[in-house]
Design an enzyme around this catalytic site. Structure first.
Site, short mmCIF file in Angstrom:
data_model
loop_
_atom_site.label_atom_id
_atom_site.label_comp_id
_atom_site.label_asym_id
_atom_site.label_seq_id
_atom_site.Cartn_x
_atom_site.Cartn_y
_atom_site.Cartn_z
N LYS A 138 47.25 37.82 37.94
CA LYS A 138 47.62 36.45 37.58
C LYS A 138 48.70 36.44 36.49
O LYS A 138 49.64 35.64 36.55
CB LYS A 138 46.38 35.69 37.07
CG LYS A 138 45.35 35.44 38.17
CD LYS A 138 44.12 34.77 37.60
CE LYS A 138 43.04 34.63 38.67
NZ LYS A 138 41.76 34.28 38.10
N HIS B 101 43.19 40.19 33.68
CA HIS B 101 43.89 39.16 34.48
C HIS B 101 45.26 39.66 34.96
O HIS B 101 46.23 38.89 35.00
CB HIS B 101 44.12 37.89 33.65
CG HIS B 101 42.88 37.14 33.28
ND1 HIS B 101 41.76 37.09 34.08
CD2 HIS B 101 42.60 36.40 32.19
CE1 HIS B 101 40.83 36.34 33.49
NE2 HIS B 101 41.30 35.93 32.34
N LEU C 165 36.11 41.40 38.41
CA LEU C 165 36.99 40.41 39.04
C LEU C 165 36.73 39.09 38.32
O LEU C 165 35.60 38.84 37.88
CB LEU C 165 36.66 40.26 40.52
CG LEU C 165 37.02 41.44 41.44
CD1 LEU C 165 36.55 41.15 42.87
CD2 LEU C 165 38.51 41.72 41.42
N ASP C 166 37.75 38.26 38.21
CA ASP C 166 37.57 36.95 37.58
C ASP C 166 36.57 36.11 38.38
O ASP C 166 36.37 36.35 39.58
CB ASP C 166 38.90 36.19 37.53
CG ASP C 166 39.95 36.95 36.72
OD1 ASP C 166 39.54 37.74 35.84
OD2 ASP C 166 41.14 36.77 36.99
N HIS C 167 36.02 35.09 37.74
CA HIS C 167 35.00 34.28 38.43
C HIS C 167 35.54 33.63 39.70
O HIS C 167 34.82 33.42 40.67
CB HIS C 167 34.42 33.23 37.48
CG HIS C 167 35.35 32.10 37.19
ND1 HIS C 167 35.42 30.99 37.99
CD2 HIS C 167 36.27 31.93 36.21
CE1 HIS C 167 36.33 30.17 37.51
NE2 HIS C 167 36.87 30.71 36.43
#
Ligand code: URA
Length: 238
Positions: free
Chosen positions: A191, A188, A105-107
């Protein structure tokens, strides 16, 4: 069923090197059913084995299957560059066992994250062939519209992808809120899909993986626990 000597049992649980485990046992710090065991070569059946080390209780786990409610400002990498690693939220013994996040997962993405030291499990859960659905709650920068939902359902073209990618399901859940479900795990992806459909994702939370849902787990941000057998069954078979 598996029987192992006590030093190997401790080592397999991430306590330390074989030499260290033997020393801890010889020092009388390891007890089983309340009695100290001083002989590291004694063998025990590992299934459901409980022991204590210097008063701290342990249960033997052949493999670890962990679920975390990932907080913001945490990276899924072992060697994070700007934020702390999600691994820093786990006990050192789990890191010694080489526990790793299942996918990334992204930060700044929060929510459901699986971690394990079982390579087959990690592979099965992240394999694109399994098409394990993952559900996200996105907060948008601009109001959600029926056209945005429609575009995400019909498919959007992402740079470097051969064909448009569509959400398995997508629904507006608030003025700036969108729930969408995908079954791939491209970089990503959510997004980029929202951007390709003409909006901007300002916040993202993964709320479900397969049949496992964040709100039934009772985990606050940053908390984790081991998955139960019933919860494991809600994930991709492996
Ligand atoms: N899609 C994204 O864009 N980010 C994530 O962290 C997960 C899915």
């Amino acid at each position: 069923m598996s029987t192992l000597s006590l030093d190997k049992i401790l080592q397999s649980q991430g306590i330390g090197s074989r030499k260290y485990c033997r020393a801890v046992i010889a020092d009388g710090l390891v007890s089983i059913k309340g009695d100290p065991v001083l002989d590291w070569s004694l063998c025990f059946e590992t299934e459901e084995l409980r022991f204590s080390i210097d008063g701290r209780e342990w249960q033997f786990h052949a493999k670890l299957y962990i679920v975390m409610n990932k907080p913001e400002a945490c990276e899924c990498s072992r060697k994070p560059s700007h934020h702390r690693s999600v691994l820093s939220l786990l006990p050192e013994e789990f890191i010694n066992r080489d526990v790793q996040p299942v996918g990334r997962l992204d930060h700044d993405t929060t929510g459901l994250l699986l971690l394990s030291d079982d390579g087959k499990f990690i592979h099965a859960q992240s394999s694109p062939k399994k098409h394990l659905p993952k559900t996200y709650q996105a907060t948008l920068a601009r109001p959600c519209t029926p056209e945005l939902v429609q575009a995400l359902l019909e498919g959007v073209q992402l740079i470097d992808e051969d064909a448009p990618i569509r959400a398995l399901s997508c629904a507006q859940t608030g003025e700036l809120e969108l729930e969408l479900c995908i079954d791939q795990g491209k970089y990503h992806q959510v997004k980029r899909m929202i951007a390709a459909a003409g909006n901007h994702c300002a916040g993202l939370c993964r709320s479900a993986i397969g049949g496992l849902t964040l709100d039934t787990l009772g985990l606050a941000a940053g908390e984790w626990r081991l998955l139960t057998a019933e919860e494991l069954a809600l994930l991709a078979p492996y």
